[in-house]
Motif scaffolding. Structure first.
Motif, PDB file in Angstrom:
ATOM      1  N   TRP A 125       0.892  -1.287  -0.075  1.00  0.00           N
ATOM      2  CA  TRP A 125       0.060   0.083  -0.254  1.00  0.00           C
ATOM      3  C   TRP A 125       0.701   1.350   0.132  1.00  0.00           C
ATOM      4  CZ3 TRP A 125      -4.566   0.698  -1.493  1.00  0.00           C
ATOM      5  CH2 TRP A 125      -5.458   1.693  -1.082  1.00  0.00           C
ATOM      6  N   ALA A 126       2.152   1.091   0.565  1.00  0.00           N
ATOM      7  CA  ALA A 126       2.993   2.190   0.634  1.00  0.00           C
ATOM      8  C   ALA A 126       3.643   2.576  -0.779  1.00  0.00           C
ATOM      9  CB  ALA A 126       3.976   2.119   1.903  1.00  0.00           C
ATOM     10  N   VAL A 127       3.660   1.444  -1.541  1.00  0.00           N
ATOM     11  CA  VAL A 127       4.479   1.654  -2.820  1.00  0.00           C
ATOM     12  C   VAL A 127       3.712   2.516  -3.816  1.00  0.00           C
ATOM     13  CG1 VAL A 127       5.445   0.311  -4.908  1.00  0.00           C
ATOM     14  CG2 VAL A 127       5.580  -0.580  -2.677  1.00  0.00           C
ATOM     15  N   PRO A 128       4.412   3.719  -4.421  1.00  0.00           N
ATOM     16  CA  PRO A 128       3.439   4.545  -5.418  1.00  0.00           C
ATOM     17  C   PRO A 128       3.196   3.738  -6.595  1.00  0.00           C
ATOM     18  CG  PRO A 128       5.738   5.371  -4.660  1.00  0.00           C
ATOM     19  CD  PRO A 128       5.639   4.226  -4.187  1.00  0.00           C
ATOM     20  N   SER A 129       1.767   3.788  -7.062  1.00  0.00           N
ATOM     21  CA  SER A 129       1.331   2.897  -7.921  1.00  0.00           C
ATOM     22  C   SER A 129       2.139   2.935  -9.165  1.00  0.00           C
ATOM     23  CB  SER A 129      -0.066   3.320  -8.293  1.00  0.00           C
ATOM     24  OG  SER A 129      -0.133   4.736  -8.592  1.00  0.00           O
ATOM     25  N   PHE A 130       2.841   4.104  -9.557  1.00  0.00           N
ATOM     26  CA  PHE A 130       3.590   4.042 -10.835  1.00  0.00           C
ATOM     27  C   PHE A 130       4.758   3.079 -10.835  1.00  0.00           C
ATOM     28  CE2 PHE A 130       7.036   5.919 -13.365  1.00  0.00           C
ATOM     29  CZ  PHE A 130       6.469   6.444 -14.548  1.00  0.00           C
ATOM     30  N   LEU A 131       5.388   3.295  -9.635  1.00  0.00           N
ATOM     31  CA  LEU A 131       6.462   2.220  -9.258  1.00  0.00           C
ATOM     32  C   LEU A 131       5.969   0.804  -9.098  1.00  0.00           C
ATOM     33  CD1 LEU A 131       9.501   2.344  -8.544  1.00  0.00           C
ATOM     34  CD2 LEU A 131       9.177   2.442  -6.239  1.00  0.00           C
ATOM     35  N   ALA A 132       4.944   0.453  -8.561  1.00  0.00           N
ATOM     36  CA  ALA A 132       4.342  -0.893  -8.703  1.00  0.00           C
ATOM     37  C   ALA A 132       3.998  -1.183 -10.049  1.00  0.00           C
ATOM     38  CB  ALA A 132       2.884  -0.831  -7.840  1.00  0.00           C
ATOM     39  N   PRO A 174      -2.087  -6.132 -15.652  1.00  0.00           N
ATOM     40  CA  PRO A 174      -2.392  -5.029 -14.623  1.00  0.00           C
ATOM     41  C   PRO A 174      -3.615  -5.427 -13.209  1.00  0.00           C
ATOM     42  CG  PRO A 174      -2.562  -4.345 -16.855  1.00  0.00           C
ATOM     43  CD  PRO A 174      -2.442  -5.777 -16.759  1.00  0.00           C
ATOM     44  N   ILE A 175      -4.361  -6.464 -13.764  1.00  0.00           N
ATOM     45  CA  ILE A 175      -5.107  -7.032 -12.666  1.00  0.00           C
ATOM     46  C   ILE A 175      -4.464  -7.451 -11.514  1.00  0.00           C
ATOM     47  CG2 ILE A 175      -6.814  -8.955 -12.038  1.00  0.00           C
ATOM     48  CD1 ILE A 175      -8.210  -8.215 -14.474  1.00  0.00           C
ATOM     49  N   ILE A 176      -3.396  -8.373 -11.752  1.00  0.00           N
ATOM     50  CA  ILE A 176      -2.466  -9.049 -10.747  1.00  0.00           C
ATOM     51  C   ILE A 176      -1.691  -7.800 -10.028  1.00  0.00           C
ATOM     52  CG2 ILE A 176      -0.415 -10.565 -10.509  1.00  0.00           C
ATOM     53  CD1 ILE A 176      -1.554 -12.308 -12.863  1.00  0.00           C
ATOM     54  N   ALA A 177      -1.176  -7.118 -10.707  1.00  0.00           N
ATOM     55  CA  ALA A 177      -0.467  -5.958  -9.833  1.00  0.00           C
ATOM     56  C   ALA A 177      -1.332  -5.105  -9.186  1.00  0.00           C
ATOM     57  CB  ALA A 177       0.226  -4.932 -11.068  1.00  0.00           C
ATOM     58  N   ASN A 178      -2.679  -4.906  -9.484  1.00  0.00           N
ATOM     59  CA  ASN A 178      -3.616  -4.093  -8.766  1.00  0.00           C
ATOM     60  C   ASN A 178      -4.002  -4.881  -7.471  1.00  0.00           C
ATOM     61  OD1 ASN A 178      -5.233  -2.106  -8.085  1.00  0.00           O
ATOM     62  ND2 ASN A 178      -6.948  -2.737  -9.756  1.00  0.00           N
ATOM     63  N   VAL A 179      -4.233  -6.133  -7.435  1.00  0.00           N
ATOM     64  CA  VAL A 179      -4.582  -6.977  -6.522  1.00  0.00           C
ATOM     65  C   VAL A 179      -3.352  -7.060  -5.609  1.00  0.00           C
ATOM     66  CG1 VAL A 179      -5.160  -9.386  -5.993  1.00  0.00           C
ATOM     67  CG2 VAL A 179      -6.116  -8.407  -7.778  1.00  0.00           C
ATOM     68  N   TRP A 180      -2.299  -7.297  -6.078  1.00  0.00           N
ATOM     69  CA  TRP A 180      -1.116  -7.027  -5.091  1.00  0.00           C
ATOM     70  C   TRP A 180      -1.183  -5.656  -4.414  1.00  0.00           C
ATOM     71  CZ3 TRP A 180       3.190  -3.467  -5.091  1.00  0.00           C
ATOM     72  CH2 TRP A 180       3.993  -3.990  -4.215  1.00  0.00           C
TER      73      TRP A 180
END
Length: 307
Positions: A125-132, A174-180
């Motif tokens: 949750w603390a990782v910026p979405s761009f970096l994720a 993107p769905i897997i990244a978003n779930v993580w």
């Protein structure tokens, strides 16, 4: 003297007005800020939907009524983006909720090192979405990332290819990244709700012979229901509007297979520089999300009233 005693002096008008206005004056700075930061851009954005605004055309800006919406009705790319949005939002919210609930139930049990486990679980949750998005794009890249090779080894893929360039599978990236990225939100809110449930209810139920599944269905779920409703509402609205991961990972490709409404708005506004059309699409998305939010709020009220 007696006359004055019978008629206590009423406050002068200015004093009464000042008393009545006091709470509004205290909240005025916040209200002015909200109006300036939220309402003004919203009204401007809505007005753009009815005007022809193209940044590269100095003669644009005239009022064109519902032309953008007529064009939208014929725009196949928009309807594809709408279908993709339903798939992207539904899959992301469902999986985030399921894994978030499992994680919350595990973290609700006391065990050694629970504090450390909680801190680690909430890290994404603390990782910026761009970096994720960048990290996951690298993980899915067979040249530098392990995931395609693992999926090939498990028989999920026929060959260790990049799923982000496969039209059939690209949306799963993107769905897997978003779930993580989003599991911690559900885990945090559901864990807080779980810890508010009185423990003696569980003790009484287990004395009555209720098994873990029965206890979960009859005690945990009813207590969590209002929290679940509101967190799913919030996440659905956020994820529908959330184009960061898609823009970073696939940019809507291949062949628009991962283009959602939010990333389509981004494409229209900042690549084609057609702010009028982008605003019309955004207005449609706003109306759809408002309808959805109203339905969920009504559902939540019904649940609360039933109890």
């Amino acid at each position: 003297m007696t006359h004055a005693a019978h008629h206590p002096a009423t406050k002068p008008f200015r004093k009464r007005f000042a008393d009545a206005a006091e709470p509004y004056l205290y909240s005025a700075p916040a209200l002015i800020l909200i109006v300036a930061v939220m309402l003004v851009p919203l009204v401007l954005g809505i007005s753009y939907a009815f005007r022809d605004i193209q940044l590269l055309n100095p003669f644009s800006g005239r009022f064109i009524g519902l032309d953008h919406f007529r064009a939208l009705g014929q725009d196949q790319a928009f309807f594809r983006a709408l279908r993709n949005t339903l798939w992207w939002t539904g899959a992301s919210v469902f999986l985030q909720f399921v894994f978030g609930l499992i994680l919350a139930l595990l973290l609700d049990k006391p065990f050694a090192g629970r504090g450390l486990a909680q801190a680690l679980c909430f890290l994404p949750w603390a990782v910026p979405s761009f970096l994720a998005g960048l990290n996951w794009a690298w993980l899915f890249n067979p040249v530098i990332g392990p995931l395609p090779h693992w999926m090939y080894a498990f028989g999920i893929l026929d060959a260790p290819n990049n799923i982000l360039s496969d039209p059939q599978l690209a949306m799963w990236g993107p769905i897997i990244a978003n779930v993580w990225w989003g599991i911690p939100f559900f885990a945090i809110t559901l864990l807080a709700a779980l810890q508010a449930i009185p423990r003696d209810l569980y003790e009484a139920a287990s004395i009555d012979g209720a098994g873990p599944v029965q206890r979960f269905i009859s005690i945990t779920l009813p207590f969590l229901a209002p929290t679940i409703a509101i967190t799913i509402l919030l996440r659905t609205v956020w994820i529908s509007n959330f184009a960061d991961l898609i823009v970073v990972m696939t940019n809507g490709g291949p062949a628009d297979r991962t283009q959602i409404v939010a990333s389509y708005i981004f494409t229209q506004a900042f690549k084609r520089l057609d702010f009028g059309y982008a605003s019309a699409i955004a207005l449609v998305l706003l109306v759809l999300l408002l309808v959805y939010s109203l339905l969920i709020v009504l559902l939540r009220q019904t649940l609360l009233n039933k109890d």
